[in-house]
Enzyme design. Structure first.
Site, PDB file in Angstrom:
ATOM      1  N   ASP A  61       5.331  18.315  -2.801  1.00  0.00           N
ATOM      2  CA  ASP A  61       5.906  17.297  -1.724  1.00  0.00           C
ATOM      3  C   ASP A  61       6.320  17.619  -0.272  1.00  0.00           C
ATOM      4  OD1 ASP A  61       5.370  15.679  -2.994  1.00  0.00           O
ATOM      5  OD2 ASP A  61       7.897  14.827  -3.560  1.00  0.00           O
ATOM      6  N   ALA A  62       7.034  18.479  -0.515  1.00  0.00           N
ATOM      7  CA  ALA A  62       7.141  19.895   1.029  1.00  0.00           C
ATOM      8  C   ALA A  62       5.744  20.756   1.256  1.00  0.00           C
ATOM      9  CB  ALA A  62       7.898  20.658   0.401  1.00  0.00           C
ATOM     10  N   TYR A 121       2.763  19.104   1.535  1.00  0.00           N
ATOM     11  CA  TYR A 121       2.389  17.994   1.879  1.00  0.00           C
ATOM     12  C   TYR A 121       2.373  17.770   2.855  1.00  0.00           C
ATOM     13  CZ  TYR A 121       0.267  13.568   2.090  1.00  0.00           C
ATOM     14  OH  TYR A 121      -0.320  12.676   3.624  1.00  0.00           O
ATOM     15  N   GLU A 129      -8.384  -6.405 -18.114  1.00  0.00           N
ATOM     16  CA  GLU A 129      -7.485  -4.577 -17.617  1.00  0.00           C
ATOM     17  C   GLU A 129      -6.209  -5.748 -17.288  1.00  0.00           C
ATOM     18  OE1 GLU A 129      -9.800  -5.185 -13.747  1.00  0.00           O
ATOM     19  OE2 GLU A 129     -11.844  -5.070 -14.933  1.00  0.00           O
ATOM     20  N   LYS A 189      -3.829  -8.013 -15.238  1.00  0.00           N
ATOM     21  CA  LYS A 189      -3.410  -9.518 -14.172  1.00  0.00           C
ATOM     22  C   LYS A 189      -2.502  -8.623 -12.974  1.00  0.00           C
ATOM     23  CE  LYS A 189      -4.225 -13.674 -13.360  1.00  0.00           C
ATOM     24  NZ  LYS A 189      -3.207 -13.658 -11.792  1.00  0.00           N
ATOM     25  N   ASP A 201       0.443  -8.667 -11.172  1.00  0.00           N
ATOM     26  CA  ASP A 201       1.330 -10.014  -9.757  1.00  0.00           C
ATOM     27  C   ASP A 201       0.945  -9.474  -8.459  1.00  0.00           C
ATOM     28  OD1 ASP A 201       1.860 -13.133 -10.079  1.00  0.00           O
ATOM     29  OD2 ASP A 201       3.534 -12.040 -10.692  1.00  0.00           O
ATOM     30  N   TYR A 207     -10.345  -3.136  -8.350  1.00  0.00           N
ATOM     31  CA  TYR A 207     -11.264  -4.112  -9.331  1.00  0.00           C
ATOM     32  C   TYR A 207     -12.285  -3.915  -9.435  1.00  0.00           C
ATOM     33  CZ  TYR A 207      -8.540  -8.130  -7.862  1.00  0.00           C
ATOM     34  OH  TYR A 207      -7.509  -9.420  -7.551  1.00  0.00           O
ATOM     35  N   LYS A 254      -3.402 -15.783 -20.066  1.00  0.00           N
ATOM     36  CA  LYS A 254      -1.414 -15.617 -19.667  1.00  0.00           C
ATOM     37  C   LYS A 254      -0.641 -14.924 -20.243  1.00  0.00           C
ATOM     38  CE  LYS A 254      -0.926 -16.324 -15.362  1.00  0.00           C
ATOM     39  NZ  LYS A 254      -1.111 -17.819 -14.433  1.00  0.00           N
ATOM     40  N   CYS A 285      36.838 -20.440   1.551  1.00  0.00           N
ATOM     41  CA  CYS A 285      36.794 -19.049   1.371  1.00  0.00           C
ATOM     42  C   CYS A 285      37.471 -19.343  -0.424  1.00  0.00           C
ATOM     43  CB  CYS A 285      36.864 -18.189   1.912  1.00  0.00           C
ATOM     44  SG  CYS A 285      36.564 -16.416   1.239  1.00  0.00           S
ATOM     45  N   CYS A 302      40.570 -15.933   0.488  1.00  0.00           N
ATOM     46  CA  CYS A 302      41.317 -15.964   1.264  1.00  0.00           C
ATOM     47  C   CYS A 302      41.741 -17.515   1.654  1.00  0.00           C
ATOM     48  CB  CYS A 302      40.366 -15.269   2.482  1.00  0.00           C
ATOM     49  SG  CYS A 302      39.239 -15.811   3.745  1.00  0.00           S
ATOM     50  N   CYS A 349      32.062 -17.006   4.608  1.00  0.00           N
ATOM     51  CA  CYS A 349      33.323 -17.090   5.245  1.00  0.00           C
ATOM     52  C   CYS A 349      33.545 -16.103   6.528  1.00  0.00           C
ATOM     53  CB  CYS A 349      34.299 -16.288   3.729  1.00  0.00           C
ATOM     54  SG  CYS A 349      35.993 -15.658   4.517  1.00  0.00           S
ATOM     55  N   CYS A 372      39.246 -11.365   5.507  1.00  0.00           N
ATOM     56  CA  CYS A 372      38.938 -11.836   3.565  1.00  0.00           C
ATOM     57  C   CYS A 372      38.996 -10.363   2.881  1.00  0.00           C
ATOM     58  CB  CYS A 372      38.061 -12.535   3.915  1.00  0.00           C
ATOM     59  SG  CYS A 372      37.286 -13.063   2.234  1.00  0.00           S
TER      60      CYS A 372
HETATM   61  S1  IVH Z   1     -10.587 -10.416 -11.189  1.00  0.00           S
HETATM   62  C1  IVH Z   1     -14.127 -13.344  -9.378  1.00  0.00           C
HETATM   63  N1  IVH Z   1      -8.500  -9.135 -12.292  1.00  0.00           N
HETATM   64  O1  IVH Z   1      -5.294 -12.638  -9.972  1.00  0.00           O
HETATM   65  C2  IVH Z   1     -13.124 -13.041  -9.815  1.00  0.00           C
HETATM   66  N2  IVH Z   1      -8.285 -10.450 -10.565  1.00  0.00           N
HETATM   67  O2  IVH Z   1      -5.833 -15.602 -10.690  1.00  0.00           O
HETATM   68  C3  IVH Z   1     -11.607 -11.970  -8.408  1.00  0.00           C
HETATM   69  N3  IVH Z   1      -5.883 -10.471 -10.266  1.00  0.00           N
HETATM   70  O3  IVH Z   1      -7.466 -13.875  -7.651  1.00  0.00           O
HETATM   71  C4  IVH Z   1     -10.346 -11.887  -9.549  1.00  0.00           C
HETATM   72  N4  IVH Z   1      -5.158  -8.593 -11.233  1.00  0.00           N
HETATM   73  O4  IVH Z   1      -6.196 -11.957  -6.872  1.00  0.00           O
HETATM   74  C5  IVH Z   1      -8.610  -9.887 -11.012  1.00  0.00           C
HETATM   75  N5  IVH Z   1      -7.704  -7.154 -12.706  1.00  0.00           N
HETATM   76  C6  IVH Z   1      -7.593  -7.864 -12.172  1.00  0.00           C
HETATM   77  C7  IVH Z   1      -6.945  -9.091 -11.341  1.00  0.00           C
HETATM   78  C8  IVH Z   1      -7.074  -9.810 -11.046  1.00  0.00           C
HETATM   79  C9  IVH Z   1      -4.625  -9.605 -10.491  1.00  0.00           C
HETATM   80  C10 IVH Z   1      -5.643 -11.736  -9.174  1.00  0.00           C
HETATM   81  C11 IVH Z   1      -6.051 -11.830  -8.391  1.00  0.00           C
HETATM   82  C12 IVH Z   1      -7.366 -12.857  -8.680  1.00  0.00           C
HETATM   83  C13 IVH Z   1      -6.164 -13.809  -9.359  1.00  0.00           C
HETATM   84  C14 IVH Z   1      -5.946 -14.750 -10.427  1.00  0.00           C
END
Ligand code: IVH
Length: 678
Positions: free
Chosen positions: A34-35, A37, A116, A118, A120, A228, A320, A414, A417, A432, A437
């Site tokens: 780091d240093a 960099y 892969e 998913k 969030d 992705y 999911k 409050c 107080c 408050c 307080c």
């Molecule tokens: S593929 C055309 N891969 O999930 C297909 N999506 O609920 C495009 N997301 O809109 C999506 N991780 O924003 C893909 N490994 C992953 C993902 C992923 C998260 C999101 C993406 C998508 C949403 C759908």
């Protein structure tokens, strides 16, 4: 340095820094300390500041954000950015597999699926032309999104230039922009400390950040990105078209992107199921939030044969994980009073297991949220928790409401107080406003002694409570007037501990000015903001005297923060506090950050006006300060120079009237590069 050697040093620095970033972000295998960099980065910044015409758009320095924009332009996606169909159980997964197979009956039973995680976060489409990042667009409605290019540029996991000697005319990369859980928690901690509303989850925080109009704030938020998908205009000598999703992911990583390493190529649906089950618990240890598994057919030809439905690809599905929610009963609704005086209703729950922890309290945020949920004491509610997120009540199971359930009313006074609480009509928060307080004082003290601020070890919440109850402490400055004797007299405090605590209090006098400023707990001023302010204003006097526009000229400081800082210093009790702290020997000023550099502008006062051709106002200010000069907001007899840009207003007239010399940006650069002068 001759101009060719400057250019070659710039190229060299950028190459070294880019390679180090790639190793760090894309490969997760750091190669540079780091240093080192930081040192190379600083060298690049100062070379570029002295030669702004040599700044290239892919320079690692071009990630700090730029001037806020009014709004984002809507742009059409080259290829629509679809959503994904969801599966909630194994049967849904098999149903999906049968569905696409009916359209392609000749595909053999045994094919490959890529799994892969998913992530969030929020989808982001990036376009590179001739290897350079030219556009970043949010998902929007899938057909059109918002052009948030300046924000995308601040994300370090996104290369500004691809690792390709012969890039194709264009490449489009899609992926997920997200916030790590620790950064998310830190942002929320800062927001809480600053008295701002919290983000409910990392996805909201990421989506909100991507659409933030001020890219300097985005740069501070440290968004991350996993790529992705990859679309390429044509093959080139160093990039051949992938034929599988698996190859695409490897290619993405090779050309500079961060790709999630927790991917797998599965030979069958049972293998997909194993992956899903395997990650259902492991994912809870990841530093980011995942809410499912995305399953994609590996063969890209098969993908294009299948194509899309109205909304989603036929060749992929998101399986999911069930949300981490559980029903439980609200035993009581208590109201806590925070450091900013905000009254927060908190549901006290029958303890319930959630995401690996026992949850017995959940925030209800404020009176609007309570009204929206319609939660009563005695209700059965659904609570949710994910990662480090504060547990919250998501909904009320009204059909289970018992006859003895009682509605909740926000108190008018409050609870600590007893003073009347204020309910501004335009805000959901009840507050408050009694500065005496004990809850506010306690919050202020707990914040003051916390790790990021004065770091006073041994001053736990209990001692804070006792000191306030016993009337020993009425403001944080009182901490510095206490004796070991007084601590000993506090219940359960031995002499040894009291002396240790005295030492810790004494040691806090050496904390730097930025930490003291953070410790003061001004609204909207978290640790990052405090640091920025302390660097721009080298002493409490400078900051206390600053006008709102001078404060908001600092990188990353918006008008709301500036106003809040300005107002804080106008209140007499705060001015007294500052004086007391100064008298107690705390650090309320700092040495210049670059004391060794040349100081050609030492002792000179500048006023900047109008728009400069290449420098942003804050950059000019930073250069002046680094060279030993000072920048003020208005022209007076004490002004030595007016740094003049286009469309200057009344400051120019005043400078002319006072006969103050004017400098163009170019003349300013000449002045900066002279070592001994004036
Ligand atoms: S593929 C055309 N891969 O999930 C297909 N999506 O609920 C495009 N997301 O809109 C999506 N991780 O924003 C893909 N490994 C992953 C993902 C992923 C998260 C999101 C993406 C998508 C949403 C759908």
């Amino acid at each position: 340095m001759a101009s060719t050697s400057i250019e070659s040093r710039l190229t060299e620095l950028r190459r070294l820094l880019q390679a180090a970033s790639y190793a760090y972000y894309a490969l997760d295998a750091p190669t540079m300390e780091d240093a080192v960099y930081d040192r190379l980065y600083r060298e690049l910044v100062s070379l570029e500041a002295a030669h702004p015409h040599l700044i290239s758009p892919d320079s690692p320095t071009q990630r700090v954000g730029e001037k806020p924009v009014e709004r984002f332009n809507a742009v059409a996606h080259r290829i629509p950015l679809y959503s994904l169909e969801n599966a909630f159980d194994l049967a849904d997964l098999h149903a999906w597999d049968e569905r696409w197979r009916r359209l392609e009956p000749d595909v053999p039973k045994q094919i490959e699926y890529v799994t892969e995680l998913k992530i969030d976060g929020s989808a982001l489409a990036l376009t590179y032309e001739n290897g350079l990042l030219v556009r970043g667009v949010t998902r929007g409605d899938g057909v059109r999104g918002e052009d948030i290019t300046p924000n995308a540029r601040t994300i370090r996991a996104i290369p500004l230039r691809l690792n390709l000697a012969h890039p194709p005319a264009w490449i489009e990369v899609r992926g997920e922009a997200f916030l790590g859980l620790d950064i998310f928690a830190q942002i929320n901690r800062e927001r809480e400390e600053a008295g701002d509303a919290l983000f409910a989850n990392p996805r909201n925080a990421a989506a909100g950040t991507l659409r933030q109009l001020d890219s300097r704030i985005v740069a501070q938020r440290q968004l991350d990105f996993f790529a992705y998908t990859l679309h390429i205009s044509e093959e080139t000598s160093d990039l051949s078209l992938p034929s599988t999703q698996w190859q695409s992911l490897a290619l993405l990583q090779k050309i500079g992107f961060r790709v999630n390493p927790n991917r797998e190529c599965c030979a069958s649906l049972p293998d997909v199921e194993t992956y899903y089950r395997d990650w259902s618990l492991r994912r809870l240890d990841l530093p980011y939030l995942t809410d499912g598994v995305v399953i994609k057919l590996n063969d890209l030809d098969l993908q294009s044969q299948l194509g899309f439905t109205q909304k989603a690809p036929r060749w992929a599905i998101a399986w999911k994980y069930p949300p981490e929610e559980a029903p439980t009963q609200v035993k009581n609704i208590a109201v806590s009073v925070g450091r900013t005086g905000a009254l927060t209703p908190v549901a006290e729950l029958a303890p319930v297991q959630l995401a690996g922890t026992t949850v017995s309290r959940a925030t209800l945020h404020n009176r609007d949220r309570i009204a929206e949920l319609d939660v009563w004491i005695g209700d059965t509610v659904v609570v949710r928790k994910a990662g480090e997120i504060i547990p919250e009540v998501v909904r009320v199971l009204k059909e289970l409401r018992p006859a003895e359930a009682k509605p909740f009313e926000m108190p008018t006074h409050c609870p600590v107080c007893g003073e009347i609480a204020v309910q501004p009509t335009d805000e959901a928060v009840t507050r408050c406003v009694n500065s005496l307080c004990p809850a506010i004082l306690k919050g202020a003290l707990v914040h003051w002694v916390s790790r990021g601020a004065m770091d006073i070890d041994g001053m736990g919440e209990k001692i804070v409570d006792r000191s306030i109850e016993q009337g020993l402490i009425h403001s944080v400055a009182d901490l510095y007037t206490l004796t070991a004797e007084q601590f000993v007299n506090l219940e359960r405090m031995g002499r040894r501990s009291a002396e240790k605590l005295m030492k810790a209090i004494d040691a806090s006098k050496t904390r730097p000015w930025s930490r003291v400023l953070y410790g003061l707990g001004l609204r909207h001023v978290g640790s990052v903001t405090a640091q920025a302010l302390a660097e721009a204003f080298l002493s409490v006097e400078q900051l206390g005297k600053a006008e709102v526009d001078e404060i908001s000229a600092v990188y990353g400081i918006g008008p709301e923060i500036a106003q809040s800082v300005y107002e804080w210093f106008r209140l007499p009790p705060n001015q007294t506090l500052v004086m007391q702290l100064k008298a107690a020997g705390l650090q309320l000023s700092a040495e210049r950050a670059h004391p060794d550099g040349p100081q050609p502008l030492a002792g000179k006062t500048f006023v900047i006006t109008g728009t400069l051709p290449t420098l942003k106002r804050e950059e000019a200010k930073a250069l002046i300060e680094r060279a030993g000069g000072k920048v003020t907001g208005s022209v007076s007899k004490k002004t030595d120079f007016l740094l003049l840009g286009e469309e200057a207003g009344s400051k120019l007239e005043k400078a002319q009237a006072l006969g103050i010399p004017q400098l163009s940006e170019e003349q300013f650069f000449t002045l900066l590069s002279r070592k001994a002068m004036l």
